[in-house]
Design a protein around this motif. Sequence first.
Motif, mmCIF file in Angstrom:
data_model
loop_
_atom_site.group_PDB
_atom_site.id
_atom_site.type_symbol
_atom_site.label_atom_id
_atom_site.label_comp_id
_atom_site.label_asym_id
_atom_site.label_seq_id
_atom_site.Cartn_x
_atom_site.Cartn_y
_atom_site.Cartn_z
ATOM 1 N N TYR A 35 1.003 -1.427 -0.667
ATOM 2 C CA TYR A 35 0.092 0.128 -0.278
ATOM 3 C C TYR A 35 1.086 1.466 -0.225
ATOM 4 N N SER A 43 -4.016 4.022 -2.606
ATOM 5 C CA SER A 43 -3.305 2.776 -3.955
ATOM 6 C C SER A 43 -2.681 1.306 -3.414
ATOM 7 N N GLN A 56 -5.054 -1.527 -6.851
ATOM 8 C CA GLN A 56 -6.393 -0.781 -6.253
ATOM 9 C C GLN A 56 -6.254 0.781 -6.111
ATOM 10 N N GLY A 58 -8.518 4.199 -4.011
ATOM 11 C CA GLY A 58 -9.689 4.185 -3.594
ATOM 12 C C GLY A 58 -8.707 5.820 -2.583
ATOM 13 N N LEU A 68 -12.158 1.025 -1.210
ATOM 14 C CA LEU A 68 -10.859 0.933 -3.346
ATOM 15 C C LEU A 68 -11.716 0.693 -4.222
#
Length: 121
Positions: A35, A43, A56, A58, A68
Amino acid sequence: MKTALSQVAERLHKRRFAVTNNTEGLSGAGTIFYYEVDGSTVSSTYQGGRIRIGNQVGRVTGPDTFELLFQCLTLEGELLAGWSRGTVGVDHVGRTTLTFVWGWLSGATGGGESSYVELTA
């Protein structure tokens, strides 16, 4: 004083996570999530297990929550996409934990709940 954004960033930014529970999903043993947080933007990238590659994107939604959208390509060539709502926590030894409620948007149906724990060196 910490803001809502800094609390999520503090626990997620540049950290790796492994799956501890995801009975209804594709990610599992061997899937690693990485992350990054920039302001209110979250992300990640992930791969391993049945996932060839995934990502991902979000946003932070509260002091310990974020949402997300995710997409992945499986080893079998399936292209899947979905949504999730996550909550950040801390376990008894100080590792960051993540719990999610999620659902599929494309490529599959259904959804579920999943849990992750921070990988430490």
